[in-house]
Design a protein around this motif. Structure first.
Motif, PDB file in Angstrom:
ATOM      1  N   MET A 316       0.688  -0.951  -0.302  1.00 28.41           N
ATOM      2  CA  MET A 316       0.458  -0.598   0.084  1.00 28.41           C
ATOM      3  C   MET A 316       0.517   1.550  -0.181  1.00 28.41           C
ATOM      4  N   ARG A 317       2.384   1.449   0.728  1.00 22.44           N
ATOM      5  CA  ARG A 317       2.752   2.470   0.894  1.00 22.44           C
ATOM      6  C   ARG A 317       3.520   2.681  -0.567  1.00 22.44           C
ATOM      7  N   GLN A 318       3.578   1.702  -0.984  1.00 20.41           N
ATOM      8  CA  GLN A 318       4.692   1.636  -2.198  1.00 20.41           C
ATOM      9  C   GLN A 318       3.362   2.099  -3.410  1.00 20.41           C
ATOM     10  N   GLY A 319       1.986   1.869  -3.373  1.00 22.01           N
ATOM     11  CA  GLY A 319       1.286   3.049  -4.419  1.00 22.01           C
ATOM     12  C   GLY A 319       0.986   1.235  -4.818  1.00 22.01           C
ATOM     13  N   ASP A 320       0.952  -0.097  -4.834  1.00 16.07           N
ATOM     14  CA  ASP A 320       0.842  -1.097  -5.203  1.00 16.07           C
ATOM     15  C   ASP A 320      -0.780  -2.059  -4.286  1.00 16.07           C
ATOM     16  N   TYR A 321      -1.393  -1.357  -4.993  1.00 11.52           N
ATOM     17  CA  TYR A 321      -3.074  -1.691  -4.869  1.00 11.52           C
ATOM     18  C   TYR A 321      -4.115  -2.773  -5.209  1.00 11.52           C
ATOM     19  N   ALA A 322      -2.958  -3.631  -6.184  1.00 15.69           N
ATOM     20  CA  ALA A 322      -3.467  -5.438  -6.647  1.00 15.69           C
ATOM     21  C   ALA A 322      -2.951  -5.555  -6.153  1.00 15.69           C
ATOM     22  N   GLN A 323      -1.178  -6.347  -6.061  1.00 12.92           N
ATOM     23  CA  GLN A 323      -0.550  -6.860  -4.768  1.00 12.92           C
ATOM     24  C   GLN A 323      -1.278  -6.495  -3.184  1.00 12.92           C
ATOM     25  N   ALA A 324      -1.126  -5.237  -2.605  1.00 11.36           N
ATOM     26  CA  ALA A 324      -1.998  -5.331  -1.565  1.00 11.36           C
ATOM     27  C   ALA A 324      -3.302  -5.878  -1.159  1.00 11.36           C
ATOM     28  N   ILE A 325      -3.891  -5.852  -2.451  1.00 13.52           N
ATOM     29  CA  ILE A 325      -5.538  -7.044  -1.889  1.00 13.52           C
ATOM     30  C   ILE A 325      -5.047  -8.590  -2.232  1.00 13.52           C
ATOM     31  N   ARG A 326      -4.372  -8.859  -2.756  1.00 11.33           N
ATOM     32  CA  ARG A 326      -3.463 -10.022  -2.984  1.00 11.33           C
ATOM     33  C   ARG A 326      -3.263 -10.239  -1.511  1.00 11.33           C
ATOM     34  N   LEU A 327      -2.233  -9.440  -1.177  1.00 13.33           N
ATOM     35  CA  LEU A 327      -1.136  -9.823   0.249  1.00 13.33           C
ATOM     36  C   LEU A 327      -2.772 -10.225   1.062  1.00 13.33           C
ATOM     37  N   PHE A 328      -3.325  -9.045   1.057  1.00 21.20           N
ATOM     38  CA  PHE A 328      -4.393  -9.239   2.549  1.00 21.20           C
ATOM     39  C   PHE A 328      -5.389 -10.004   2.068  1.00 21.20           C
ATOM     40  N   SER A 329      -6.140 -10.888   1.403  1.00 26.71           N
ATOM     41  CA  SER A 329      -6.757 -12.176   0.656  1.00 26.71           C
ATOM     42  C   SER A 329      -6.029 -12.964   1.647  1.00 26.71           C
ATOM     43  N   ARG A 330      -4.519 -13.249   1.021  1.00 29.77           N
ATOM     44  CA  ARG A 330      -4.031 -14.434   1.973  1.00 29.77           C
ATOM     45  C   ARG A 330      -4.472 -14.026   2.811  1.00 29.77           C
ATOM     46  N   GLU A 331      -3.740 -13.186   3.780  1.00 23.87           N
ATOM     47  CA  GLU A 331      -3.813 -12.975   4.980  1.00 23.87           C
ATOM     48  C   GLU A 331      -5.310 -13.512   5.546  1.00 23.87           C
ATOM     49  N   LEU A 332      -6.498 -12.890   5.209  1.00 22.41           N
ATOM     50  CA  LEU A 332      -7.917 -13.567   5.629  1.00 22.41           C
ATOM     51  C   LEU A 332      -8.197 -14.106   5.553  1.00 22.41           C
ATOM     52  N   ALA A 333      -7.013 -15.529   4.378  1.00 21.58           N
ATOM     53  CA  ALA A 333      -7.352 -17.038   4.874  1.00 21.58           C
ATOM     54  C   ALA A 333      -7.237 -17.810   5.542  1.00 21.58           C
ATOM     55  N   ARG A 334      -5.561 -17.248   6.840  1.00 21.76           N
ATOM     56  CA  ARG A 334      -5.593 -17.788   7.509  1.00 21.76           C
ATOM     57  C   ARG A 334      -6.359 -17.157   8.644  1.00 21.76           C
TER      58      ARG A 334
END
Length: 390
Positions: A316-334
């Motif tokens: 998010m800090r780097q402005g890569d919101y698509a990657q942020a969505i993928r990473l937050f979704s992986r954390e939510l899967a756990r």
């Protein structure tokens, strides 16, 4: 890596309760039998801690039992009457609120608390009614959260109501037991439990208060809460971890290392203790001694809690919101129930212009929030988002 902190506070939804041992189990362990992990002289005196107040009831609670519970139980089962009083939304109207762990009287007055608070309140009411009580720890039901620079892992407890003490107390009747649990019925089915003593429940309460006061910066009061928790149950490893983190944050690094190492002997694969002890060693200028612990930790837990979440925040800090969505979704899967994961995922979707997805995640953040303040915050953000979207 920041220190982790183990607490006994309960899951993100209304939690379980189990009937338990007699109040006589509250007696503190003699000081002579306690391990050498304390450094009292380094901490200022704080408010006195009275274990007898945790399960104490007042006249308001006694009148409620007499007017609402015993009246309903006059021609029926007193356990069912107490159960109905807890679950009937038109009566106690209990709410889940993890802001702090309350004693029985505080929980009854506020009509809210985390699951440990609700267990304590229910047990106090049951004791007053003369019912047998047993406590249970629900195994494998842990969740992570954070507050500032600290991480918390929360377990789950419930209680079981038995016969009245006057109903042939020497006759154990498994069919007569009733589990009181605030988890949804589907979540209760099939879980494994371990019976714990009332002394352990007291230690959990005091350990929670230690964690909560530490997160508020009150290290002296936190120390005495953690010390009292160990006094109630010297086998409760979470209290040693909490004490070690308090000592660490207070600058007593040698004592923190000693406390955490003592606890790790009993549970050598405890990832929380491994992480905290490694950090204490590194802060003490002993990275070589920390290295084996870091290797062991990596083998046991390659991706620690919040691993993908922290990477998502970096994206998010780097402005890569698509990657942020993928990473937050992986954390939510756990951990699909942690409100902050949903909130940050909502922010990422909003930055991508996907407002319907952001709306959905904000609503989930609100639904899974554990305090009234968080619920209010998410509700306000959701209202603003919907105003923009329409």
């Amino acid at each position: 890596m920041r220190p982790y902190l183990v607490t006994a506070q309960c899951l993100l939804r209304l939690g379980a309760i189990v009937l338990c041992a007699a109040l006589a189990a509250c007696a503190a362990t003699p000081a002579a039998s306690l391990p050498p992990v304390f450094n009292d002289a380094d901490f200022a005196p704080a408010a006195a801690i009275d274990a007898g107040q945790v399960f104490a009831v007042n006249d308001v609670m006694r009148h409620y039992i007499q007017d609402e519970v015993r009246h309903a139980a006059r021609n029926g089962n007193p356990r069912v009457a107490l159960y109905d009083a807890l679950y009937d939304k038109s009566r106690l109207k209990l709410e889940y609120d993890a802001a702090m762990t309350r004693n029985a009287r505080e929980t009854f007055a506020a009509r809210s608390g985390n699951c440990l608070s609700l267990v304590i309140m229910t047990a106090a009411l049951a004791h007053e009614m003369g019912l047998q009580v047993r406590y249970q720890e629900v195994l494998g039901e842990e969740s992570w959260s954070r507050s500032g620079d600290m991480y918390f892992v929360a377990g789950h407890v419930n209680l079981v109501l038995g016969r009245g003490l006057s109903e042939n107390p020497n006759n154990y009747d498994a069919k007569g037991m009733m589990v009181i649990d605030f988890l949804p019925a589907g979540d209760v089915a099939g879980y494994r439990t371990r019976e714990i003593s009332e002394a352990t429940v007291l230690a959990m309460y005091m350990n929670n208060r230690a964690a909560e006061t530490m997160s508020e910066g009150q290290l002296d009061q936190a120390y005495w809460w953690a010390r009292a928790a160990i006094g109630q149950d010297p086998s409760f490893s979470s209290a040693y971890n909490t004490l070690g983190v308090i000592q660490f944050r207070h600058g007593n690094l040698e004592q923190a290392r000693r406390t955490l190492a003592h606890a790790l002997i009993r549970t050598p694969d405890n990832t929380v203790l491994l992480s905290n002890l490694a950090q204490a060693l590194e802060a003490s200028g002993l990275p070589g001694e920390a290295l084996p612990l870091r290797r062991r930790l990596l083998a046991l837990q390659p991706q620690p809690p919040f691993y993908y979440f922290n990477q998502g925040k970096a994206a998010m800090r780097q402005g890569d919101y698509a990657q942020a969505i993928r990473l937050f979704s992986r954390e939510l899967a756990r951990d699909p129930y942690y409100h902050e994961f949903h909130f940050w995922l909502a922010q990422a979707y909003a930055r991508m212009g996907q407002l319907s997805q952001a709306d959905k995640q904000l609503e989930l953040a609100m639904d899974n929030s554990t305090t009234r303040s968080d619920h209010t915050l998410y509700a306000a953000k959701l209202q603003r988002l919907r105003a923009v979207a329409h």
